[in-house]
Design an enzyme around this catalytic site. Structure first.
Site, PDB file in Angstrom:
ATOM      1  N   HIS A 115      39.603  40.764  37.027  1.00 13.04           N
ATOM      2  CA  HIS A 115      39.135  40.683  38.413  1.00 13.04           C
ATOM      3  C   HIS A 115      37.887  41.570  38.538  1.00 13.04           C
ATOM      4  O   HIS A 115      37.836  42.650  37.952  1.00 13.04           O
ATOM      5  CB  HIS A 115      40.261  41.203  39.318  1.00 13.04           C
ATOM      6  CG  HIS A 115      40.026  41.005  40.775  1.00 13.04           C
ATOM      7  ND1 HIS A 115      39.153  41.796  41.497  1.00 13.04           N
ATOM      8  CD2 HIS A 115      40.561  40.128  41.669  1.00 13.04           C
ATOM      9  CE1 HIS A 115      39.160  41.410  42.758  1.00 13.04           C
ATOM     10  NE2 HIS A 115      39.995  40.400  42.888  1.00 13.04           N
ATOM     11  N   LEU A 166      47.343  51.231  39.132  1.00 13.72           N
ATOM     12  CA  LEU A 166      46.123  51.984  39.425  1.00 13.72           C
ATOM     13  C   LEU A 166      45.399  51.324  40.588  1.00 13.72           C
ATOM     14  O   LEU A 166      44.974  50.178  40.487  1.00 13.72           O
ATOM     15  CB  LEU A 166      45.218  52.012  38.191  1.00 13.72           C
ATOM     16  CG  LEU A 166      43.876  52.732  38.375  1.00 13.72           C
ATOM     17  CD1 LEU A 166      44.094  54.232  38.524  1.00 13.72           C
ATOM     18  CD2 LEU A 166      42.949  52.446  37.199  1.00 13.72           C
TER      19      LEU A 166
END
Length: 344
Positions: free
Chosen positions: A229, A125
């Protein structure tokens, strides 16, 4: 208009441009044209029914239908770990105790695992930063659920998603630095590239086979176990609103969390339904954003529209019908976004 469609061979150059913007750590989208071409070919062969389940994988792109610009990519692996082992760490506990000494220590421990073997996986993604607006992220991520709902028999009962772990702009991963590098003797970026280009034999050959006490890792590495992240935080939130949960499995490279959910409990899959479509001018009103998908396996399309999610007859413009490759009288799949997910 932004449309989700199956990947095509001609997309490889634009996917290379996307790959150059990931900042590293997205293993399944390497900036390597040969690898991307192989991935595209595998997706095409999956749609054509030419591959065994162990090799099947679907790849979709988000395209601006007016300009042809590819703004994002997402994918589904049908069944992981049936050809090459699919590794992660399970974060568990080992207890060391002595009644005689009155000592009791419960120690967080990493156990090498293949527990998700056979699961379907949401992967790859990535949305171009310039296109992170107007609900494009929701459309890109959730379109896969519309495909899975329409073609449920193609997928397994459990769906997993590996989230990118904490890596800085220079490719430094605290988890890798404290653990992986000691066994693999290479930088994170090198290991990431090898894995992304299909050279995975080194993982089984070099990775530690025994449980690892997390207290032996640096504090910095311990702190990022199960963390994402910063750019991945929105993607994690989207999946969690759909019912995905972190069940103490992490990535062996960067320590990012693996989320999982039973496929039939995914909100968008469970609540999506088929309605008849008609051509016309949609009613005006403060309607929520909804995903609309056709039921065409080979020419699958998804768009985002504002409409009444409870309608039995969906009115779409000629342009929307064209984008969906649909005609009046066809049945399409409809589900609203989560109430708190805004597109403007």
């Amino acid at each position: 208009m932004m449309v989700i469609r199956p990947v095509e061979r001609s997309d490889v150059s634009e996917l290379m441009q996307l790959a150059s913007k990931t900042g590293g750590g997205l293993t399944s989208l390497p900036a390597n044209e040969a690898t991307l071409s192989v991935r595209i070919e595998r997706a095409i062969k999956t749609w054509q029914g030419e591959l065994p389940k162990s090799e099947q994988g679907y790849v979709f792109v988000l395209e601006d239908s007016e300009t042809g610009t590819v703004a994002g990519i997402c994918a589904i692996e049908v069944a992981v770990g049936l050809n090459d082992p699919w590794y992660n760490y399970r974060v568990g506990t080992l207890v060391h105790a002595s009644k005689e000494l009155n000592v009791y220590n419960a120690l967080p421990t990493l156990f090498l695992s293949n527990d998700h073997t056979g699961s379907s996986e949401l992967c790859t993604l990535f949305l171009d930063p310039e296109w992170r607006k107007e609900g494009n992220g929701y459309l890109l991520s959730k379109s896969r659920f519309m495909f899975m709902a329409a073609f449920r028999d193609k997928f397994n009962d459990k769906v997993v998603a590996e989230m990118r772990g904490v890596i800085d702009e220079h490719g430094y991963s605290p988890f890798w630095q404290s653990l992986g590098k000691r066994f693999f003797s290479m930088d994170f970026s090198r290991a990431d590239f090898l894995c992304g280009t299909g050279q995975k034999a080194f993982i089984a050959e070099l990775m530690p086979k025994h449980p690892i006490y997390t207290h032996f890792l640096s504090q910095e590495a311990q702190d990022v176990i199960g963390q994402v992240h910063p750019q991945t935080a929105p993607a994690r939130a989207v999946l969690e609103k759909e019912g995905f949960r972190y069940r103490n499995y992490i990535d062996i490279f960067d320590g990012g969390p693996t989320l999982e959910c039973d496929i039939d409990r995914v909100r968008a899959i469970r609540k999506s339904r088929l309605v008849e479509v008609a051509e016309g001018q949609p009613a005006q009103g403060d309607f929520p954003a909804c995903l609309v998908a056709n039921e065409n396996y080979h020419h699958f399309r998804v768009v985002l529209v504002r409409t009444d999610p409870a309608t039995e007859r969906l009115i779409l413009t000629a342009a929307q019908l064209d984008a969906l490759k649909c005609h009046a009288g066809d049945r399409v799949r409809l589900v609203r976004l989560c109430a708190e997910e805004k597109t403007a």
